[in-house]
Scaffold this motif. Structure first.
Motif, PDB file in Angstrom:
ATOM      1  N   TYR A 169      24.905 -18.095  22.432  1.00  0.00           N
ATOM      2  CA  TYR A 169      25.907 -19.399  22.847  1.00  0.00           C
ATOM      3  C   TYR A 169      25.027 -20.509  23.613  1.00  0.00           C
ATOM      4  O   TYR A 169      24.374 -21.973  22.897  1.00  0.00           O
ATOM      5  N   LEU A 170      24.074 -20.182  24.829  1.00  0.00           N
ATOM      6  CA  LEU A 170      23.346 -21.018  25.519  1.00  0.00           C
ATOM      7  C   LEU A 170      22.141 -21.397  25.278  1.00  0.00           C
ATOM      8  O   LEU A 170      21.476 -22.425  25.297  1.00  0.00           O
ATOM      9  N   ALA A 171      21.600 -20.919  23.994  1.00  0.00           N
ATOM     10  CA  ALA A 171      20.343 -20.694  23.785  1.00  0.00           C
ATOM     11  C   ALA A 171      19.786 -22.129  22.789  1.00  0.00           C
ATOM     12  O   ALA A 171      18.932 -22.134  22.230  1.00  0.00           O
ATOM     13  N   PHE A 172      21.743 -22.552  22.709  1.00  0.00           N
ATOM     14  CA  PHE A 172      22.186 -23.910  21.180  1.00  0.00           C
ATOM     15  C   PHE A 172      22.207 -25.221  21.792  1.00  0.00           C
ATOM     16  O   PHE A 172      22.545 -25.096  23.554  1.00  0.00           O
ATOM     17  N   ASN A 173      21.044 -25.716  21.752  1.00  0.00           N
ATOM     18  CA  ASN A 173      21.403 -27.239  22.130  1.00  0.00           C
ATOM     19  C   ASN A 173      22.033 -28.020  22.772  1.00  0.00           C
ATOM     20  O   ASN A 173      22.244 -28.951  23.749  1.00  0.00           O
ATOM     21  N   LYS A 174      23.317 -27.580  21.561  1.00  0.00           N
ATOM     22  CA  LYS A 174      24.176 -28.223  21.753  1.00  0.00           C
ATOM     23  C   LYS A 174      25.807 -27.602  23.189  1.00  0.00           C
ATOM     24  O   LYS A 174      26.081 -28.226  22.644  1.00  0.00           O
ATOM     25  N   ILE A 175      25.035 -26.654  23.254  1.00  0.00           N
ATOM     26  CA  ILE A 175      26.269 -26.314  24.397  1.00  0.00           C
ATOM     27  C   ILE A 175      25.137 -26.803  25.736  1.00  0.00           C
ATOM     28  O   ILE A 175      24.240 -26.336  26.041  1.00  0.00           O
ATOM     29  N   LEU A 176      26.524 -27.415  26.450  1.00  0.00           N
ATOM     30  CA  LEU A 176      26.790 -27.677  27.616  1.00  0.00           C
ATOM     31  C   LEU A 176      27.319 -26.333  29.033  1.00  0.00           C
ATOM     32  O   LEU A 176      25.320 -26.017  29.988  1.00  0.00           O
ATOM     33  N   ALA A 177      27.716 -25.349  28.829  1.00  0.00           N
ATOM     34  CA  ALA A 177      27.606 -23.905  29.488  1.00  0.00           C
ATOM     35  C   ALA A 177      28.747 -23.510  28.597  1.00  0.00           C
ATOM     36  O   ALA A 177      29.535 -23.611  27.539  1.00  0.00           O
ATOM     37  N   VAL A 178      29.291 -21.889  28.849  1.00  0.00           N
ATOM     38  CA  VAL A 178      30.116 -21.307  28.441  1.00  0.00           C
ATOM     39  C   VAL A 178      31.209 -20.833  29.357  1.00  0.00           C
ATOM     40  O   VAL A 178      31.019 -20.671  30.429  1.00  0.00           O
ATOM     41  N   GLY A 179      32.057 -20.452  28.602  1.00  0.00           N
ATOM     42  CA  GLY A 179      33.110 -20.513  29.890  1.00  0.00           C
ATOM     43  C   GLY A 179      33.833 -19.222  29.409  1.00  0.00           C
ATOM     44  O   GLY A 179      33.873 -18.485  28.013  1.00  0.00           O
ATOM     45  N   GLY A 180      34.378 -18.407  30.111  1.00  0.00           N
ATOM     46  CA  GLY A 180      34.542 -16.829  30.139  1.00  0.00           C
ATOM     47  C   GLY A 180      35.897 -16.589  30.918  1.00  0.00           C
ATOM     48  O   GLY A 180      35.561 -17.104  32.401  1.00  0.00           O
ATOM     49  N   SER A 181      36.104 -15.354  30.877  1.00  0.00           N
ATOM     50  CA  SER A 181      36.627 -14.931  32.457  1.00  0.00           C
ATOM     51  C   SER A 181      36.448 -13.382  32.677  1.00  0.00           C
ATOM     52  O   SER A 181      37.043 -12.627  33.383  1.00  0.00           O
ATOM     53  N   TRP A 182      35.126 -12.479  32.087  1.00  0.00           N
ATOM     54  CA  TRP A 182      34.888 -11.360  31.907  1.00  0.00           C
ATOM     55  C   TRP A 182      33.881 -11.073  33.326  1.00  0.00           C
ATOM     56  O   TRP A 182      34.741  -9.589  33.268  1.00  0.00           O
ATOM     57  N   MET A 183      34.182 -11.702  33.472  1.00  0.00           N
ATOM     58  CA  MET A 183      33.818 -11.270  35.793  1.00  0.00           C
ATOM     59  C   MET A 183      34.909 -11.368  36.743  1.00  0.00           C
ATOM     60  O   MET A 183      34.731 -11.281  37.779  1.00  0.00           O
ATOM     61  N   VAL A 184      35.821 -12.115  36.032  1.00  0.00           N
ATOM     62  CA  VAL A 184      37.555 -12.227  37.099  1.00  0.00           C
ATOM     63  C   VAL A 184      38.674 -11.751  36.219  1.00  0.00           C
ATOM     64  O   VAL A 184      39.580 -12.514  36.531  1.00  0.00           O
ATOM     65  N   LYS A 185      38.801 -10.786  35.523  1.00  0.00           N
ATOM     66  CA  LYS A 185      39.786 -10.089  35.062  1.00  0.00           C
ATOM     67  C   LYS A 185      40.682  -9.638  35.613  1.00  0.00           C
ATOM     68  O   LYS A 185      40.933  -9.563  37.241  1.00  0.00           O
ATOM     69  N   PRO A 186      41.897 -10.547  35.673  1.00  0.00           N
ATOM     70  CA  PRO A 186      42.976 -10.490  36.503  1.00  0.00           C
ATOM     71  C   PRO A 186      43.649  -9.498  37.351  1.00  0.00           C
ATOM     72  O   PRO A 186      43.766  -9.045  38.724  1.00  0.00           O
ATOM     73  N   GLU A 187      43.477  -8.450  36.649  1.00  0.00           N
ATOM     74  CA  GLU A 187      43.273  -7.131  36.537  1.00  0.00           C
ATOM     75  C   GLU A 187      42.616  -6.036  38.586  1.00  0.00           C
ATOM     76  O   GLU A 187      42.970  -6.108  39.461  1.00  0.00           O
ATOM     77  N   MET A 188      41.309  -6.814  38.035  1.00  0.00           N
ATOM     78  CA  MET A 188      40.559  -6.822  39.389  1.00  0.00           C
ATOM     79  C   MET A 188      40.826  -7.721  40.525  1.00  0.00           C
ATOM     80  O   MET A 188      40.631  -7.118  41.516  1.00  0.00           O
ATOM     81  N   VAL A 189      41.246  -8.616  40.104  1.00  0.00           N
ATOM     82  CA  VAL A 189      41.480  -9.794  41.668  1.00  0.00           C
ATOM     83  C   VAL A 189      42.739  -8.969  41.336  1.00  0.00           C
ATOM     84  O   VAL A 189      43.256  -9.026  43.202  1.00  0.00           O
ATOM     85  N   ALA A 190      43.657  -8.842  41.031  1.00  0.00           N
ATOM     86  CA  ALA A 190      44.743  -7.772  41.612  1.00  0.00           C
ATOM     87  C   ALA A 190      44.676  -7.052  42.345  1.00  0.00           C
ATOM     88  O   ALA A 190      44.877  -6.215  42.904  1.00  0.00           O
ATOM     89  N   ALA A 191      43.650  -6.357  41.788  1.00  0.00           N
ATOM     90  CA  ALA A 191      42.574  -5.175  42.383  1.00  0.00           C
ATOM     91  C   ALA A 191      42.121  -4.889  44.404  1.00  0.00           C
ATOM     92  O   ALA A 191      42.025  -4.078  44.356  1.00  0.00           O
ATOM     93  N   GLY A 192      42.033  -6.640  44.034  1.00  0.00           N
ATOM     94  CA  GLY A 192      41.121  -6.797  45.535  1.00  0.00           C
ATOM     95  C   GLY A 192      39.509  -6.390  44.961  1.00  0.00           C
ATOM     96  O   GLY A 192      38.852  -5.850  46.381  1.00  0.00           O
ATOM     97  N   GLN A 193      39.267  -6.309  43.607  1.00  0.00           N
ATOM     98  CA  GLN A 193      37.905  -5.596  43.335  1.00  0.00           C
ATOM     99  C   GLN A 193      36.443  -7.307  44.189  1.00  0.00           C
ATOM    100  O   GLN A 193      36.118  -7.488  43.156  1.00  0.00           O
ATOM    101  N   PHE A 194      37.220  -7.616  44.704  1.00  0.00           N
ATOM    102  CA  PHE A 194      36.063  -8.650  44.555  1.00  0.00           C
ATOM    103  C   PHE A 194      34.345  -8.722  44.890  1.00  0.00           C
ATOM    104  O   PHE A 194      34.094  -9.452  44.760  1.00  0.00           O
TER     105      PHE A 194
END
Length: 320
Positions: A169-194
């Motif tokens: 996605y980022l290689a395409f010149n019309k992409i400003l940024a990408v959004g995602g939750s893979w690094m902040v999954k709710p179950e990781m937050v709930a488990a305190g895996q900071f």
């Protein structure tokens, strides 16, 4: 509309989409993102803790760029902004919400997945929109086809974006940024895996930049010394010699300068996926650049020297 916010989002490249069920998790999560070199969070308004989370992050971690996502109503916009949100993200294109943000100069990236919605954004003077849900709407192929008539619009694909397809996605010149939750999954937050969140976030950031050693440049006193050096290295290691205007290469990894250039001994070239984004990243770590050395290609920075000297060598960035 504060274009500085959108510019900063583009420099950061990844927008973590955060779902918080408990406001007390907000600050530890924010610290994990900062530790992972990604000082931004889009807190979704899908939970009762969203407003308090935004307030806590904005107060305790002012260096973190905090926005509100999944915003559905004007009332939610007001609550989010009052809590400290610096930008608004919506899943779809709600004209009343978008108009309210535009009228009140609140940065907003509305969700779109059709040309008609892009034109609705353009009509309101918006130049950045969220492509959502990205993968389910046809992914990059769909985005390239849909965006072709709209040269001035930038996109933030979200939904199904992860480490596997982020760079595509980022290689395409019309992409400003990408959004995602893979690094902040709710179950990781709930488990305190900071600590784990910080590790995954840092991994994503460095994967996005793609820093690699490109070549080593050695300062020589004259062209003959450069030619001799290149020939010797090439003969020892089975490399081709390429003579240029200012230097002689042995293979792609060794450059011998025909006259001394920057750096006491020479330079180290580091390639990356986006020089401008890499410069912003390194600036946050206290590393400046030498603007007079900038070289451009197709309107983008292709190479630039850094104000970074190690062991007699100066470093510079190269666009891959």
């Amino acid at each position: 509309m504060d274009n500085n916010i959108l510019q900063r989002i583009g420099e950061l490249g990844i927008v973590p989409v955060v779902k918080l069920d408990r406001a007390e998790d907000a600050v530890p999560l924010g610290r994990a993102l900062l530790e992972g070199d990604l000082p931004i969070a889009e807190v979704t308004f899908r939970t009762d803790a969203a407003e308090e989370s935004i307030k806590a992050l904005s107060k305790e971690l002012p260096e973190l760029l905090v926005g509100a996502g999944t915003v559905l109503t004007k009332e939610q916009v007001r609550r989010a902004v009052d809590a400290g949100a610096k930008f608004i993200v919506t899943p779809g294109f709600n004209p009343s919400v978008v108009d309210y943000c535009v009228e009140n100069h609140i940065p907003i990236t509305p969700g779109i997945n059709s040309p008609s919605q892009i034109e609705m954004a353009l009509e309101r003077g918006l130049k950045v929109v969220k492509f959502f849900p990205a993968e389910q709407s046809g992914g990059l192929a769909m985005l390239k086809a849909m965006s072709a008539p709209y040269g001035s619009v930038k996109f933030i694909p979200t939904g199904g974006v992860d480490t596997k397809n982020m760079l595509t996605y980022l290689a395409f010149n019309k992409i400003l940024a990408v959004g995602g939750s893979w690094m902040v999954k709710p179950e990781m937050v709930a488990a305190g895996q900071f600590d784990e969140i910080a590790r995954i976030t840092r991994e994503a950031v460095y994967a996005m930049h793609g820093f690699e050693l490109a070549h080593l440049g050695v300062n020589c006193s004259d062209g003959q010394e450069a030619a001799d050096g290149a020939e010797r290295i090439a003969s020892l290691f089975g490399m081709a010699v390429k003579d240029g205007n200012s230097s002689v290469f042995a293979g792609k990894a060794f450059e011998f300068m025909k006259s001394p250039y920057l750096g006491e001994k020479g330079h180290v070239a580091i390639s990356c996926n986006d020089v401008a984004r890499a410069l912003a990243f390194l600036k946050s770590k206290g590393i400046g650049s030498l603007p007079e050395t900038e070289k451009k290609k197709d309107g983008k920075t292709a190479a630039i020297y850094l104000d970074l000297h190690v062991g007699g060598f100066i470093f510079h960035l190269l666009q891959k």
